[in-house]
Design a protein around this motif. Structure first.
Motif, PDB file in Angstrom:
ATOM      1  N   VAL A   1      82.693  29.032  43.148  1.00  0.00           N
ATOM      2  CA  VAL A   1      81.369  29.616  42.903  1.00  0.00           C
ATOM      3  C   VAL A   1      80.636  29.820  44.230  1.00  0.00           C
ATOM      4  O   VAL A   1      80.037  30.871  44.464  1.00  0.00           O
TER       5      VAL A   1
ATOM      6  N   GLN B   1      71.824  25.794  40.977  1.00  0.00           N
ATOM      7  CA  GLN B   1      72.385  27.118  40.676  1.00  0.00           C
ATOM      8  C   GLN B   1      73.908  27.076  40.709  1.00  0.00           C
ATOM      9  O   GLN B   1      74.571  27.707  39.887  1.00  0.00           O
TER      10      GLN B   1
ATOM     11  N   ILE C   1      80.473  33.680  44.555  1.00  0.00           N
ATOM     12  CA  ILE C   1      79.221  34.101  43.913  1.00  0.00           C
ATOM     13  C   ILE C   1      78.027  33.827  44.830  1.00  0.00           C
ATOM     14  O   ILE C   1      77.323  34.750  45.233  1.00  0.00           O
TER      15      ILE C   1
ATOM     16  N   GLN D   1      76.137  28.052  37.528  1.00  0.00           N
ATOM     17  CA  GLN D   1      77.086  29.176  37.625  1.00  0.00           C
ATOM     18  C   GLN D   1      78.508  28.695  37.343  1.00  0.00           C
ATOM     19  O   GLN D   1      79.294  29.389  36.703  1.00  0.00           O
TER      20      GLN D   1
ATOM     21  N   HIS E   1      80.610  30.377  34.396  1.00  0.00           N
ATOM     22  CA  HIS E   1      81.820  31.143  34.702  1.00  0.00           C
ATOM     23  C   HIS E   1      83.090  30.326  34.483  1.00  0.00           C
ATOM     24  O   HIS E   1      84.194  30.851  34.652  1.00  0.00           O
TER      25      HIS E   1
END
Ligand code: NAD
Length: 260
Positions: A211, A196, A215, A200, A204
């Protein structure tokens, strides 16, 4: 009191499952490993765990999307060891997509692995636990079994389902020596989360460290990953006499994520 008992941990060739299986082996339980991966690496893992802990460790390649293979895995474990005393339903996968674009086959696969496999293992293992009047069923749900995040429709639905299944089974076995508990971790640094972070970062255009901070751990107030060891220790507590009344619970271990 756990020595000589047997544990089956689904999805234990990696990450949280491997940590829990190792903790149970160190506590003296024979262990059935399960999950995917390179056959040679899995054999090295199996043999190493057995040698390090002195317990018997076997491996089942059963696919958690296949009810027939799940039932056979439980039957084989029971005939080899005489019982499954601790069942840890841990196998799980993730897919991130807006709901209207969510691939149907991913939805079906996630519901099968993350939710239905728990039903099939419990259904197969419970009669033996009832005969011996002792058992621990521990389902690895998630903070996403209690709250939602966008773009994780199948995962969140499945994990909420695991919490519901846990409560139902706990009520059905309440007058026996069996307990059924869901563990709801926040983010744990495993291959599942590494994927993940990578996705991500790509989506992004940000470095992975950013991240993780902005995030991934944005929802986790203590700003640190849950350690696999913490989950393994919680499982051992639930298997100990001190865990006898902890049943039907969805135990958050999430740095206060779901306290919001
Ligand atoms: P992981 O990817 O490291 O391990 C997943 C395991 O499941 C592997 O052993 C894999 O081979 C196995 N698996 C996958 N599909 C399978 C199938 N069809 N049949 C049999 N085995 C299969 O993931 P992890 O992070 O250790 O996750 C373990 C569990 O913990 C999952 O249920 C996950 O949802 C849950 N969880 C993880 C986190 C986290 O942050 N990592 C947080 C909350 C809950």
């Amino acid at each position: 009191m756990l020595k000589g008992k047997t544990a089956l941990v689904t999805g234990s060739t990696s990450g949280i499952g491997l940590g829990i299986a190792s903790g149970l082996a160190e506590a003296g339980l024979n262990v059935v490993l399960n999950g995917f991966g390179d056959a040679q690496q899995i054999e090295t893992l199996r043999a190493g765990l057995a040698q390090r802990t002195g317990v018997q460790v076997t491996y089942s390649a059963a696919d958690m999307t296949r009810p027939d293979e799940i039932t056979r895995m439980v039957e084989e474990a029971e005939s080899r060891f005489g019982s499954i005393d601790v069942l840890v339903n841990n196998a799980g996968i993730q897919h991130v997509s807006p709901v209207e674009a969510f691939p149907v086959e991913k939805w079906e696969q996630i519901l099968a692995i993350n939710l239905s496999s728990n039903f099939y293992t419990i259904r197969a293992a419970l009669p033996g636990m009832k005969r011996r009047n002792w058992g621990r069923i521990i389902n690895i749900a998630s903070a996403h079994g209690l709250v939602a995040s966008p773009f994780k429709a199948a995962y969140v639905a499945a994990k909420h389902g695991v919490v519901g299944l846990t409560k139902t089974v706990a009520l059905e076995v309440a007058e026996t020596g069996i307990t059924c508990v869901a563990i709801c971790p926040g983010y744990v640094r495993t291959p599942l989360v590494d994927n993940q972070i990578r996705d991500q970062a790509k989506a992004h255009g940000k470095p992975e460290a950013e991240v993780i901070r902005d995030i991934i751990l944005a929802a986790q107030p203590n700003k640190r990953f849950v350690e696999i060891q913490e989950l393994s220790d919680l499982v051992l507590f639930l298997c100990s006499p001190a865990g006898a009344s902890v049943s039907g619970s969805a135990l958050q271990i999430d740095g206060a994520w779901t306290a919001r």
